[in-house]
Design a protein around this motif. Structure first.
Motif, PDB file in Angstrom:
ATOM      1  N   LYS A   1       0.425   7.847  -4.230  1.00 55.07           N
ATOM      2  CA  LYS A   1      -0.986   7.416  -4.188  1.00 55.07           C
ATOM      3  C   LYS A   1      -1.607   7.463  -5.572  1.00 55.07           C
ATOM      4  O   LYS A   1      -2.252   6.521  -6.027  1.00 55.07           O
ATOM      5  N   GLU A   2      -1.377   8.594  -6.250  1.00 54.82           N
ATOM      6  CA  GLU A   2      -1.936   8.809  -7.584  1.00 54.82           C
ATOM      7  C   GLU A   2      -1.432   7.761  -8.581  1.00 54.82           C
ATOM      8  O   GLU A   2      -2.200   7.131  -9.291  1.00 54.82           O
TER       9      GLU A   2
ATOM     10  N   LYS B   1      -2.746   4.260  -7.969  1.00 54.28           N
ATOM     11  CA  LYS B   1      -4.144   4.130  -8.373  1.00 54.28           C
ATOM     12  C   LYS B   1      -4.248   3.830  -9.873  1.00 54.28           C
ATOM     13  O   LYS B   1      -4.969   2.931 -10.286  1.00 54.28           O
ATOM     14  N   THR B   2      -3.482   4.567 -10.674  1.00 51.25           N
ATOM     15  CA  THR B   2      -3.578   4.334 -12.122  1.00 51.25           C
ATOM     16  C   THR B   2      -2.846   3.064 -12.541  1.00 51.25           C
ATOM     17  O   THR B   2      -3.204   2.441 -13.530  1.00 51.25           O
TER      18      THR B   2
ATOM     19  N   ASN C   1       0.834  -1.199   0.000  1.00 53.24           N
ATOM     20  CA  ASN C   1       0.000   0.000   0.000  1.00 53.24           C
ATOM     21  C   ASN C   1       0.873   1.255   0.000  1.00 53.24           C
ATOM     22  O   ASN C   1       2.062   1.201   0.322  1.00 53.24           O
TER      23      ASN C   1
ATOM     24  N   SER D   1      -2.352   0.152 -10.687  1.00 57.15           N
ATOM     25  CA  SER D   1      -2.648  -1.180 -10.137  1.00 57.15           C
ATOM     26  C   SER D   1      -3.365  -2.085 -11.130  1.00 57.15           C
ATOM     27  O   SER D   1      -3.111  -3.283 -11.156  1.00 57.15           O
TER      28      SER D   1
END
Ligand code: S3P
Length: 168
Positions: free
Chosen positions: A131-132, A135-136, A104, A138
């Motif tokens: 984080k950004e 997200k794209t 994570n 994964s």
């Protein structure tokens, strides 16, 4: 081909796990970033700053095209952005069994906060950037993976053991 490939975001442990797995499985270790640096004779950061990201992405594809021609069996760690290209994912499938080391964003941030070798995280607010990007990315990691290991609460020994079980 019975190669083992490790994918995942920067800092997910691909190189450390890869080197140990390579020892356990007695298959030599390859790392696409290191192969590219050796071939180009400059660092990844220099490649990004001198020629840009697209140029680097093409080198990654070239590196996979070289690996696919290699004889023998290897444990291979690939750069965090490599599985994003569809063609690269096709090559990965042909090369071997793909293990996704899933972590994570907080784990990744803690591991990389002192690191200066990742050009994509050198800007302001790396935590948000992580984080950004995760997200794209994964969905591409999931698409490329044959098996996934959630590494957040595992030490390296446990990850190696799990990887061994999954690829048996
Ligand atoms: C990148 C990850 C890096 C390296 C380059 C770009 C990325 O490799 O290929 O800095 O786009 O995630 P590691 O995942 O081994 O850090």
């Amino acid at each position: 081909m019975s190669n083992i490939i490790l994918i995942g975001y920067m800092g997910s442990g691909k190189s450390t796990v890869g080197k140990r797995l390579s020892y356990v499985l007695r298959k030599p270790f390859l790392d696409t970033d290191r192969l590219i640096e050796k071939k180009e004779d400059i660092t990844i950061s220099e490649i990004f700053s001198m020629y840009g990201e697209e140029y680097f992405r093409n080198l990654e594809t070239g590196c996979l095209e070289d690996i696919i021609l290699q004889k023998g069996e290897y444990v291979i760690a690939v750069g965090g952005g490599l599985p994003i290209r569809e063609y690269n994912r096709e090559l990965l499938k042909k090369i071997g069994t793909v293990i996704y080391l899933r972590a994570n964003p907080d784990t990744i941030y803690e591991r990389l906060k002192e690191d200066t070798t990742r050009p994509l995280l050198s800007g302001v607010n790396p935590k948000e950037k992580i984080k950004e990007m995760m997200k794209t990315r994964s969905e591409f990691y999931e698409a490329a993976a044959d098996v996934t290991i959630d590494v957040d609460d595992m030490n390296f020994e446990e990850i190696i053991e799990k990887a061994g079980e999954l690829i048996e």
